[in-house]
Scaffold this motif. Sequence first.
Motif, short mmCIF file in Angstrom:
data_model
loop_
_atom_site.label_atom_id
_atom_site.label_comp_id
_atom_site.label_asym_id
_atom_site.label_seq_id
_atom_site.Cartn_x
_atom_site.Cartn_y
_atom_site.Cartn_z
N VAL A 128 15.56 -22.89 -8.31
CA VAL A 128 14.42 -22.11 -7.84
C VAL A 128 14.90 -21.24 -6.69
O VAL A 128 15.42 -21.74 -5.69
N LEU A 129 14.78 -19.93 -6.86
CA LEU A 129 15.15 -18.98 -5.80
C LEU A 129 13.92 -18.74 -4.94
O LEU A 129 12.87 -18.34 -5.44
N ARG A 130 14.09 -18.97 -3.65
CA ARG A 130 12.96 -18.78 -2.72
C ARG A 130 13.34 -17.73 -1.68
O ARG A 130 13.62 -18.04 -0.52
N PRO A 131 13.38 -16.46 -2.10
CA PRO A 131 13.77 -15.41 -1.16
C PRO A 131 12.68 -15.14 -0.13
O PRO A 131 11.49 -15.31 -0.39
N SER A 132 13.12 -14.68 1.01
CA SER A 132 12.22 -14.15 2.01
C SER A 132 11.69 -12.81 1.50
O SER A 132 11.94 -12.41 0.37
N TRP A 133 11.00 -12.09 2.36
CA TRP A 133 10.39 -10.82 1.95
C TRP A 133 11.48 -9.82 1.54
O TRP A 133 12.53 -9.73 2.16
N PHE A 134 11.19 -9.02 0.52
CA PHE A 134 12.16 -8.05 0.00
C PHE A 134 12.29 -6.85 0.94
O PHE A 134 11.28 -6.26 1.35
N MET A 135 13.53 -6.44 1.18
CA MET A 135 13.75 -5.18 1.89
C MET A 135 13.18 -4.00 1.10
O MET A 135 12.72 -3.00 1.68
N VAL A 163 10.95 -11.97 10.24
CA VAL A 163 11.22 -12.32 8.85
C VAL A 163 12.69 -12.04 8.55
O VAL A 163 13.23 -11.02 8.98
N GLY A 164 13.33 -12.91 7.79
CA GLY A 164 14.71 -12.68 7.36
C GLY A 164 14.76 -11.85 6.10
O GLY A 164 15.23 -12.31 5.05
N PHE A 165 14.30 -10.60 6.17
CA PHE A 165 14.21 -9.73 5.00
C PHE A 165 15.52 -9.73 4.21
O PHE A 165 16.61 -9.70 4.79
N VAL A 166 15.40 -9.72 2.87
CA VAL A 166 16.58 -9.84 2.01
C VAL A 166 16.59 -8.72 0.98
O VAL A 166 15.54 -8.31 0.46
N ASP A 167 17.77 -8.22 0.68
CA ASP A 167 17.97 -7.16 -0.31
C ASP A 167 17.84 -7.74 -1.72
O ASP A 167 18.43 -8.79 -2.03
N THR A 187 18.49 -27.26 -7.53
CA THR A 187 17.81 -27.36 -6.24
C THR A 187 17.09 -26.04 -5.99
O THR A 187 17.20 -25.10 -6.79
N ASP A 188 16.37 -25.97 -4.88
CA ASP A 188 15.80 -24.68 -4.49
C ASP A 188 16.70 -24.05 -3.43
O ASP A 188 17.36 -24.74 -2.66
N LEU A 189 16.73 -22.73 -3.45
CA LEU A 189 17.64 -21.96 -2.61
C LEU A 189 16.82 -20.95 -1.80
O LEU A 189 16.23 -20.03 -2.38
N VAL A 190 16.78 -21.12 -0.50
CA VAL A 190 16.08 -20.18 0.37
C VAL A 190 17.03 -19.04 0.71
O VAL A 190 18.11 -19.26 1.27
N LEU A 191 16.64 -17.82 0.36
CA LEU A 191 17.49 -16.64 0.52
C LEU A 191 16.94 -15.73 1.61
O LEU A 191 15.76 -15.36 1.58
N THR A 192 17.81 -15.35 2.53
CA THR A 192 17.43 -14.38 3.56
C THR A 192 18.55 -13.37 3.73
O THR A 192 19.66 -13.54 3.22
N GLY A 193 18.25 -12.33 4.48
CA GLY A 193 19.28 -11.42 4.94
C GLY A 193 20.00 -12.01 6.13
O GLY A 193 19.79 -13.18 6.48
N PRO A 194 20.82 -11.22 6.81
CA PRO A 194 21.65 -11.74 7.90
C PRO A 194 20.93 -11.84 9.24
O PRO A 194 21.49 -12.37 10.20
N THR A 258 22.77 -18.91 2.32
CA THR A 258 22.79 -19.08 0.87
C THR A 258 23.50 -17.94 0.16
O THR A 258 24.31 -18.17 -0.75
N VAL A 259 23.22 -16.70 0.52
CA VAL A 259 23.86 -15.56 -0.14
C VAL A 259 25.37 -15.62 0.05
O VAL A 259 26.15 -15.48 -0.91
#
Length: 282
Positions: A128-135, A163-167, A187-194, A258-259
Amino acid sequence: MSTASTTLVIGATGTTGSRTAAQLMAAGHGVKAASRRATPVAGAEPVPFDWYDPATHAAALDGVDRVYLIPPLGDPDPAATMLPFLRQARPAGVHRAVLLSSSAIPEGGPAVGTVHQALPDLFEQWAVLRPSWFMQNFTGTHAHARSIRDEGIIWTATASGQVGFVDAEDIAAVAVRALTDEQAPNTDLVLTGPEALGYDDIAAVITEVTGRPVVHRRLSYEQMRDRLTTQVPVEFAAMLAGMDRAVAEGAEDRVTDTVQRLTGRPPRTFRALVEREMRCSS
């Protein structure tokens, strides 16, 4: 993974689906590109797919062994539609499923959180990909991007929350790994930018890079909810405004590795994305 494997990419013309399909094909993997109108995607087999039309499901699943799942947009109860499809997918030959969720929605939480909770019982291989808000919310067709273009304003109820905005390209890169690595993440993966940024920071970066003044206007939860009800159903508008309120309370003020860990490279910064978008539009 054998190149004989084929991935069904649902939402293959969308923000992460299109990028995931493109990256899979670039790596030599087979792709069935699912969308309502079976829109051609270079190098992929187009297939009509509508979450709300079960007659389209069997043909979409034919010949695939893994699936990238984009929930039906704006549906406050996607499990009612998605779980019957997933129960059909397993006996049809799908052994790995990767679901796009959100960093704001935990396992067992509202909306797609119910699907997240059910996934491990449906498939031995999953993520499960759980990204933060999209750039891309600030550069594409999202309401923020439209208000930036039309008014020079970003409207939120996030106050000074960060927010850890992610591309979306980074989300797709992780999706490809989750779909194709020999071992599924399971597992679930929380994705953020840097970096974690507030909407004031976002407005400042856009202003600096583009030269066009952009400001962040702060709304209350109620004002944001009412603004969103002109664009989406009331229940979904309340959920989105609630996510803004959670940001204001610090719920998204984090970054993860994660990225970097899954792709071997650092996630892209927001400034780099805006600069890239400017080059592409010039």
